[in-house]
Design an enzyme around this catalytic site. Structure first.
Site, PDB file in Angstrom:
ATOM      1  N   GLY A   1      33.817 -66.849 -16.539  1.00  0.00           N
ATOM      2  CA  GLY A   1      33.526 -67.129 -17.865  1.00  0.00           C
ATOM      3  C   GLY A   1      34.101 -65.830 -18.563  1.00  0.00           C
ATOM      4  O   GLY A   1      34.697 -64.890 -17.885  1.00  0.00           O
ATOM      5  N   SER A   2      33.620 -65.299 -19.882  1.00  0.00           N
ATOM      6  CA  SER A   2      33.986 -64.153 -20.350  1.00  0.00           C
ATOM      7  C   SER A   2      33.428 -62.975 -19.835  1.00  0.00           C
ATOM      8  O   SER A   2      32.344 -62.970 -19.310  1.00  0.00           O
ATOM      9  CB  SER A   2      33.633 -64.378 -21.846  1.00  0.00           C
ATOM     10  OG  SER A   2      32.353 -64.132 -22.180  1.00  0.00           O
ATOM     11  N   THR A   3      34.145 -61.789 -20.143  1.00  0.00           N
ATOM     12  CA  THR A   3      33.652 -60.649 -19.578  1.00  0.00           C
ATOM     13  C   THR A   3      32.346 -60.514 -20.326  1.00  0.00           C
ATOM     14  O   THR A   3      31.373 -59.650 -19.613  1.00  0.00           O
ATOM     15  CB  THR A   3      34.626 -59.360 -19.650  1.00  0.00           C
ATOM     16  OG1 THR A   3      35.990 -59.813 -18.924  1.00  0.00           O
ATOM     17  CG2 THR A   3      34.249 -58.158 -19.278  1.00  0.00           C
TER      18      THR A   3
ATOM     19  N   GLY B   1      29.964 -62.314 -18.633  1.00  0.00           N
ATOM     20  CA  GLY B   1      29.817 -61.918 -17.139  1.00  0.00           C
ATOM     21  C   GLY B   1      28.818 -60.709 -17.021  1.00  0.00           C
ATOM     22  O   GLY B   1      28.234 -60.863 -15.794  1.00  0.00           O
TER      23      GLY B   1
ATOM     24  N   GLU C   1      34.219 -64.123 -11.846  1.00  0.00           N
ATOM     25  CA  GLU C   1      35.476 -64.115 -12.288  1.00  0.00           C
ATOM     26  C   GLU C   1      35.595 -64.381 -14.025  1.00  0.00           C
ATOM     27  O   GLU C   1      35.010 -65.239 -14.565  1.00  0.00           O
ATOM     28  CB  GLU C   1      36.137 -65.511 -11.498  1.00  0.00           C
ATOM     29  CG  GLU C   1      37.827 -65.291 -11.820  1.00  0.00           C
ATOM     30  CD  GLU C   1      38.239 -66.302 -13.037  1.00  0.00           C
ATOM     31  OE1 GLU C   1      38.543 -65.517 -14.198  1.00  0.00           O
ATOM     32  OE2 GLU C   1      38.317 -67.525 -12.999  1.00  0.00           O
TER      33      GLU C   1
ATOM     34  N   CYS D   1      42.146 -67.951 -18.393  1.00  0.00           N
ATOM     35  CA  CYS D   1      42.021 -66.629 -18.113  1.00  0.00           C
ATOM     36  C   CYS D   1      43.219 -65.905 -17.639  1.00  0.00           C
ATOM     37  O   CYS D   1      43.490 -64.779 -17.969  1.00  0.00           O
ATOM     38  CB  CYS D   1      40.862 -66.477 -17.001  1.00  0.00           C
ATOM     39  SG  CYS D   1      41.158 -67.292 -15.410  1.00  0.00           S
TER      40      CYS D   1
END
Length: 486
Positions: A231-233, A236, A253, A287
């Site tokens: 998913g998104s940083t 994450g 990831e 991504c």
């Protein structure tokens, strides 16, 4: 459409304990496509109960029997490609081409998982003590918490569970609120039809406002032994913090800010085709999408003219139409967010070469910008939409510096007719993945997939995925009695 799904716990569909549900909307029409159960923490506990109970039998199942389930599931998924394409169009706005790609890759992820089940695991070690045999043995961890995103729902929904299951773990999957069917129930349905035992894979869906509470409850359960998140940083970081607090390994990831580098020896025709695919596939919601196209000044004028013309001509709109290339974003809010990034950059001096303007509902036009500087938010932020920036460079050192000028490090494409030149540049780019003479969007199920820096840590794919979701134990066997000093 009237699709309704309850929580999948222990092989049975069951309502949330609270009785609550949440709506899943078609991003193109805005209509409700599905209604799914909205779990609470008590439902998470029930799902972990089921996974924990199913773990011993699944871990002990003969490898050939486990492998057969994955192979059957791969064939079943291939056979349901039309159903998957319709589902993805309604749930995430995915075009038919993107859906077929999802099906093909997801099926091959399952086949790779099948191969991993019977691959050799462990090592025989050199022991210091005479007459002792040392073994490094890989064993499953237990229950894995798997978080699957919406943007490539079949690929990433399957990837979230395949390696953990192949390693002998059981799973509680929490699919994205934007794709609870495709990234969760559809994957589980295929595996169950293939023979996956009850309780081995459980699916918990939730309302958007409850996402943080559900994730924290799942990770905090002491029977959950590892975390698997794509998913998104931003999200994450939160998931990683929860996992670290409970001393649980995690594979993360996360987002990318990827470049496609067009070197001076590139075939411009090929570079335009490759970069357009890397930027605009799935409306840039990958991504690995190329947010930035870095072009050597020697070919910049020709490349920019051809690339801009190609972007302007891409068919956009209805994801159900067979010729649509750029469909809607996952929501009207997502399209507005992308438009705001573009508008902010233009207000600060960037130039729109094509596209821009206001989106039509969730559909944002393919957009190419130039003149984007470090002071603009779009320079640093993952766009996650059909927008890219063209920038030029005079030498390899500048290209590498531009590519590395981001907190992320997921992937990079380098377009060149000289593989030696491309490899020299690739070795200087700080990313987990680099493709020489290709664009940034590429994935193979047997390869180590993951990023560096703020793009996460750990690896999916092949033996790396199995290693991420298993534990290595040291076992010794002595054929004689030892002597001790006291």
């Amino acid at each position: 459409m009237g699709v309704t799904r309850e929580l999948l716990i222990g092989g049975r569909e069951t309502p949330a304990a609270s009785g609550r549900t949440t709506e899943d909307r078609d991003p193109y029409t805005g209509e409700v496509y599905a209604t799914v159960a909205a779990a609470g923490p008590e439902d998470v506990t029930r799902a972990v109960d089921a996974a924990h109970e199913a773990f011993p039998a699944w871990a002990a199942l003969a490898p050939f029997a486990r492998r057969a389930i994955f192979l059957r599931a791969a064939d079943l998924l291939d056979a349901r490609s039309e159903e998957a394409a319709t589902l993805m169009a309604h749930e995430t706005g995915g075009t038919r081409a993107w859906a077929y790609f999802n099906v093909a890759l997801a099926a091959n992820i399952l086949r790779e998982a099948a191969a991993a089940v019977t691959a050799p695991r462990g090592e025989v070690l050199s022991a210091q003590q005479e007459g002792t045999l040392g073994l490094a043995v890989r064993e499953p961890l237990g229950v894995v918490a798997a978080f699957a995103p919406w943007n490539a729902p079949l690929i990433l929904g399957v990837r979230a569970v395949a390696a953990p299951l192949a390693a002998g773990n059981t799973v509680v999957a929490k699919p994205s609120e934007n794709a609870p069917i495709a990234a969760g129930y559809f994957v589980a349905d295929v595996l169950r039809e293939a023979g996956l035992p009850d309780g081995v894979l459980n699916v918990v869906t939730n309302a958007v406002e409850d996402a943080a509470e559900i994730a924290e409850a799942l990770i905090a359960d002491p029977r959950v032994r590892a975390v698997d998140f794509t998913g998104s940083t931003r999200t994450g970081r939160v998931i990683g913090e929860h996992a670290a607090r409970h001393l649980k390994p995690a594979v993360l990831e996360l987002g990318g800010k990827n470049s496609v580098i067009v070197l001076d020896d590139a075939d411009v025709d090929y570079a335009v085709e490759a970069a357009a695919f890397g930027v605009f596939m799935n409306a840039g919601q990958i991504c690995m999408s190329g947010d930035r196209v870095l072009v050597h000044e020697r070919v910049a004028e020709e490349f920019t003219r051809r690339f801009t013309a190609k972007a302007a001509a891409l068919p956009t709109g209805d994801p159900g139409h067979p010729h649509t290339v750029v469909g809607p974003l996952v929501s009207t809010a997502a399209a507005r967010r992308v438009a705001a990034l573009v508008q902010d950059a233009v207000a600060a001096g960037a130039t729109v070469l094509t596209g821009g303007g206001k989106p039509r509902g969730a559909v944002h036009p393919p957009t190419v910008l130039s003149g984007v500087t470090r002071e603009m938010e779009l320079y640093h932020t993952e766009i996650f939409g059909p927008v890219c920036v063209i920038a030029t460079f005079a030498d390899d050192a500048t290209a590498v510096a531009l590519a590395n000028d981001t907190e992320n490090g997921l992937t990079c494409g380098i377009i060149t007719e000289n593989a030696t030149h491309g490899l020299a540049v690739a070795r200087r780019v700080h990313s987990g993945i680099v493709h020489v003479n290709n664009q940034s969007v590429a994935d193979e199920p047997h390869a180590p997939f993951g990023g560096v820096k703020a793009s996460g840590y750990g690896r999916f794919g092949g033996r790396w995925g199995i290693e991420s979701f298993s534990n290595t134990r040291w076992v010794t066997i002595a054929d004689r009695q030892a002597r001790y000093p006291f």
